[in-house]
Design an enzyme around this catalytic site. Structure first.
Site, PDB file in Angstrom:
ATOM      1  N   HIS A 146      -5.234  -9.450 -12.827  1.00  0.00           N
ATOM      2  CA  HIS A 146      -4.486  -9.392 -14.089  1.00  0.00           C
ATOM      3  C   HIS A 146      -3.302 -10.367 -14.119  1.00  0.00           C
ATOM      4  CE1 HIS A 146      -1.728  -6.593 -12.031  1.00  0.00           C
ATOM      5  NE2 HIS A 146      -0.850  -6.919 -12.955  1.00  0.00           N
ATOM      6  N   GLU A 159       8.818  -5.739  -5.803  1.00  0.00           N
ATOM      7  CA  GLU A 159       8.721  -4.631  -6.761  1.00  0.00           C
ATOM      8  C   GLU A 159       9.772  -3.597  -6.387  1.00  0.00           C
ATOM      9  OE1 GLU A 159       4.500  -3.772  -8.338  1.00  0.00           O
ATOM     10  OE2 GLU A 159       4.250  -4.003  -6.187  1.00  0.00           O
ATOM     11  N   ASP A 210      -3.397  -5.542  -1.354  1.00  0.00           N
ATOM     12  CA  ASP A 210      -3.113  -5.142  -2.741  1.00  0.00           C
ATOM     13  C   ASP A 210      -2.511  -6.293  -3.553  1.00  0.00           C
ATOM     14  OD1 ASP A 210      -2.847  -3.319  -4.888  1.00  0.00           O
ATOM     15  OD2 ASP A 210      -0.749  -2.922  -4.357  1.00  0.00           O
ATOM     16  N   HIS A 260      -3.164 -11.356  -6.028  1.00  0.00           N
ATOM     17  CA  HIS A 260      -2.280 -11.973  -7.010  1.00  0.00           C
ATOM     18  C   HIS A 260      -1.519 -13.206  -6.492  1.00  0.00           C
ATOM     19  CE1 HIS A 260      -3.299  -8.405  -9.114  1.00  0.00           C
ATOM     20  NE2 HIS A 260      -2.426  -7.611  -8.547  1.00  0.00           N
ATOM     21  N   LYS A 307       7.052  -3.156  -1.851  1.00  0.00           N
ATOM     22  CA  LYS A 307       7.476  -2.016  -2.675  1.00  0.00           C
ATOM     23  C   LYS A 307       8.892  -1.597  -2.272  1.00  0.00           C
ATOM     24  CE  LYS A 307       3.240  -1.197  -4.387  1.00  0.00           C
ATOM     25  NZ  LYS A 307       2.889  -1.798  -5.672  1.00  0.00           N
TER      26      LYS A 307
HETATM   27  C1  BG6 Z   1      -1.537  -4.094  -9.064  1.00  0.00           C
HETATM   28  C2  BG6 Z   1      -1.235  -3.432  -7.736  1.00  0.00           C
HETATM   29  O1  BG6 Z   1      -2.679  -4.899  -8.949  1.00  0.00           O
HETATM   30  O2  BG6 Z   1      -0.436  -4.897  -9.447  1.00  0.00           O
HETATM   31  C3  BG6 Z   1       0.028  -2.606  -7.851  1.00  0.00           C
HETATM   32  O3  BG6 Z   1      -2.319  -2.600  -7.358  1.00  0.00           O
HETATM   33  C4  BG6 Z   1       1.168  -3.453  -8.371  1.00  0.00           C
HETATM   34  O4  BG6 Z   1       0.372  -2.047  -6.577  1.00  0.00           O
HETATM   35  C5  BG6 Z   1       0.759  -4.162  -9.656  1.00  0.00           C
HETATM   36  O5  BG6 Z   1       2.284  -2.617  -8.622  1.00  0.00           O
HETATM   37  C6  BG6 Z   1       1.825  -5.145 -10.110  1.00  0.00           C
HETATM   38  O6  BG6 Z   1       1.486  -5.662 -11.370  1.00  0.00           O
HETATM   39  P1  BG6 Z   1       2.593  -6.090 -12.415  1.00  0.00           P
HETATM   40  O7  BG6 Z   1       1.848  -6.812 -13.491  1.00  0.00           O
HETATM   41  O8  BG6 Z   1       3.263  -4.842 -12.855  1.00  0.00           O
HETATM   42  O9  BG6 Z   1       3.527  -6.969 -11.653  1.00  0.00           O
END
Ligand code: BG6
Length: 474
Positions: A177, A215, A234, A239, A325
Site C-alpha cells: 500500500h 511509528e 512487516d 514497504h 513501533k
Molecule cells: C502495514 C503494517 O503494512 O503498514 C503495519 O502491517 C504498519 O504494521 C502499517 O503499521 C503502516 O502503514 P501506514 O500507511 O500507516 O504508514
C-alpha cells in the site's frame, strides 16, 4: 479513464481489511465517479462466516459509517449498496459463490471483467487460489494479493508457484500500500519531470540516503500476527525496500508498468546481500509483557540497516533504513544528503561552535506530503556566517486535495484499469527475499529500547561517519 465493467469479488469480505479499507474505499471510488459504468461487488467467506445479501449490505454500511469518508446515506449510498451481494465458498463447496458471481455478471450484462481481491489470511491463500482455478472462476480474471508475500525465499517461491498455476503474472496485482501513496508517486514526478533534480541524483552528489518510517503506535494488540512476523518482514522487506526501488531506479524509457517494474527490479538485483553485522534489531521495553507475546520473545519491533546498491549510480552511497513501533514519532521520510562542495571557503564551524550540516532534500510522504530542501545561506550581518535555510513545497498548500485517493483506493482503481505500475512483481519479491536470507538465517539478538525513543543506541555505529536525521532535519 474509467475501468471496464466489472464484477469485483472480495474474498475475506467479513474480515478486518474489508471492513477498514476495501468496502469504504470502493464506496469512495463510487462517489468520486471512478468505478466502472456497470459493476457488482460480491462478498465471499467460508460458510462458517457466511452472510445473507442483506446482512452483507448492513455489514458494509457499518464499515463505511466507521471508516468511510462520506456517510452511508442518500442516493449515492443506495445505488452503491444495491450492487452488493454475498456467496459463501469453502474449498469443497464453492457453489454459492459461483451462483453469486454468475448472478452478478448477468446483472452487469455484456462482457464483464472479474477482479478477485484476496483479503484472506496467509493460511487460506493457497486453498482459495486453487478453488478459483478449479471452478474456472479465475478464467480471464485479475487477482489482487495482499502482503505478507511469504516469510522467506522458499515460502515466497511456493506462493508464486501456487498463484502462477492459476493466474499468469500479467493478471497478478500484489499490493504494497505504500506504493499507492500520492507522494511516493510524486518521487517519479520530482525525479523525471524536472531538469533540476535528476542530474544530482547519484553518487557524485549524494553522500547517503535515509529511508525512515518510524511509528509511534505499538503493536496495538496484534501479538498473534506480529510475533510470527517482526518489523523486518512487516515493514522493511516490503514497504521500505519498495521505496528504495523508487528512489534508486534509473530513468525508465517510458512511464509504463513494464518499464517501471523492470527498473525497480534492476535496483533489487544490484542490492548487496544483507550482512547481519549491518543490521540492528530492537525490541521496545514492555513488548514481552504484551498479551500474547512469549516471555522470552526474540521478535524485533524495530529494525535499522545499512544497505548498499552495487551499480554505477549508487556505488559507495549507503542507504540507511529504519522502522519500528513505539518510537518517538510516526513519520514517513526519505532524506538525501548532498556531498560537501570540493573546496571549503567558509569556516568549518559557525561562531557558536556548531558545524554547518550539509544540504539535504527530504521527502515527507505522510499524506498529503511535503518536500524540503535544506541548504546553507548567509545570515544577515557584517560577518560571513552561515545558517541553515529551507525551501518547502507543501502538497496541501500547493494543490487542491479534493481528488486525492487514499492508497487502497488508488491501488484498487489501478488494478481495475489493469495497470501494474504500482504493484510488486514476482521477480522483485523473489530477489528481496534472496538478499535477506543471511539475516533471516542468522539474525543478531534483539536489543531493548525505551518506548518513545528513536531505537537502540547502537544504530549510530551502523551509519558512521554519517548520522541519522530526525524528521525535522536535525
Ligand atoms: C502495514 C503494517 O503494512 O503498514 C503495519 O502491517 C504498519 O504494521 C502499517 O503499521 C503502516 O502503514 P501506514 O500507511 O500507516 O504508514
Amino acid at each position: 479513464r474509467l475501468p471496464d465493467d466489472h464484477v469485483i469479488v472480495i474474498c475475506g469480505a467479513t474480515g478486518d481489511l474489508a471492513r477498514r479499507k476495501l468496502l469504504p474505499g470502493l464506496f469512495h471510488l463510487a462517489n468520486a465517479g471512478l468505478l466502472p459504468t456497470r459493476y457488482r461487488i460480491v462478498g465471499t467467506a467460508p460458510a462458517a462466516d457466511a452472510l445473507g445479501d442483506e446482512e452483507f449490505r448492513e455489514h458494509a454500511r457499518q464499515a463505511v459509517a466507521e471508516f468511510g469518508r462520506a456517510a452511508p446515506e442518500g442516493p449515492s449510498w443506495r445505488s452503491f449498496v444495491e450492487t452488493l451481494s454475498f456467496g459463501a465458498a469453502d474449498p469443497g463447496d464453492p457453489a454459492p459463490l459461483l451462483a453469486a458471481v454468475q448472478e452478478a455478471e448477468r446483472a452487469v450484462g455484456g462482457s464483464t471483467r472479474r477482479l478477485f481481491h484476496l483479503a484472506v489470511p496467509p493460511v487460506a491463500f493457497g486453498s482459495v487460489v486453487t478453488m478459483l482455478g478449479a471452478t474456472g472462476l479465475s478464467d480471464g480474471a485479475r487477482v489482487i494479493v495482499e502482503k505478507p508475500f511469504g516469510t522467506d525465499l522458499a515460502s515466497a517461491r511456493a506462493l508464486n508457484d501456487t498463484l502462477h498455476a492459476v493466474f499468469d503474472e500479467s493478471r497478478v496485482f500484489r499490493i504494497d500500500h505504500f506504493l499507492g501513496k500520492e507522494s511516493v508517486d510524486n518521487i517519479l514526478a520530482l525525479r523525471f519531470a524536472n531538469g533540476l533534480f535528476e542530474p544530482v541524483w547519484n553518487r557524485d552528489h549524494i553522500s547517503h540516503v535515509q529511508i525512515d518510517v518510524p511509528e509511534s503506535i505499538d503493536i496495538q494488540g496484534r501479538a498473534r500476527f506480529f510475533e510470527g512476523t517482526g518489523t523486518f518482514r512487516d515493514m522493511i522487506v516490503t514497504h521500505l525496500f519498495q521505496l528504495l526501488g523508487f528512489v534508486a531506479m534509473e530513468p525508465p524509457p517510458r512511464l509504463d508498468a513494464r518499464s517501471l517494474r523492470e527498473e525497480k527490479t534492476k535496483v533489487f538485483r544490484s542490492l548487496r546481500t544483507l550482512d547481519p553485522a549491518n543490521v540492528v534489531r530492537g525490541q521496545y521495553e514492555g513488548y514481552r509483557d504484551e498479551p500474547g507475546v512469549a516471555p522470552g520473545s526474540d521478535t524485533e519491533t524495530f529494525a535499522a540497516l545499512r544497505v548498499e546498491i552495487d551499480n554505477w549510480r549508487w556505488a559507495g552511497v549507503p542507504f540507511h533504513l529504519r522502522s519500528g513501533k513505539a518510537l518517538a514519532e510516526g513519520r514517513h521520510m526519505v532524506t538525501l544528503t548532498f556531498r560537501q562542495p570540493p573546496l571549503r571557503m567558509f569556516p568549518a564551524t559557525a561562531p557558536d561552535g556548531t558545524t554547518p550540516r550539509p544540504g539535504t532534500l527530504a521527502i515527507d510522504f505522510d499524506d498529503p506530503g511535503r518536500i524540503t530542501v535544506r541548504f546553507l545561506a548567509k545570515e544577515p550581518g557584517p560577518d560571513m556566517r552561515l545558517g541553515r535555510a529551507e525551501m518547502v513545497f507543501d502538497y496541501a498548500g500547493s494543490f487542491a486535495q479534493e481528488h486525492t485517493l487514499e492508497a487502497y483506493e488508488h491501488l484498487i482503481l489501478e488494478a481495475m484499469l489493469g495497470d501494474q505500475s504500482l504493484f510488486t512483481s514476482a521477480e522483485g519479491i523473489d530477489r528481496l527475499w534472496e538478499v535477506s536470507e543471511p539475516l533471516l538465517k542468522d539474525p543478531p539478538p534483539v536489543e531493548p529500547y525505551p518506548k518513545g525513543s528513536w531505537g537502540p543506541d547502537s544504530i549510530h555505529r551502523l551509519v558512521r561517519p554519517h548520522h541519522w536525521y530526525l524528521p525535522d532535519g536535525r
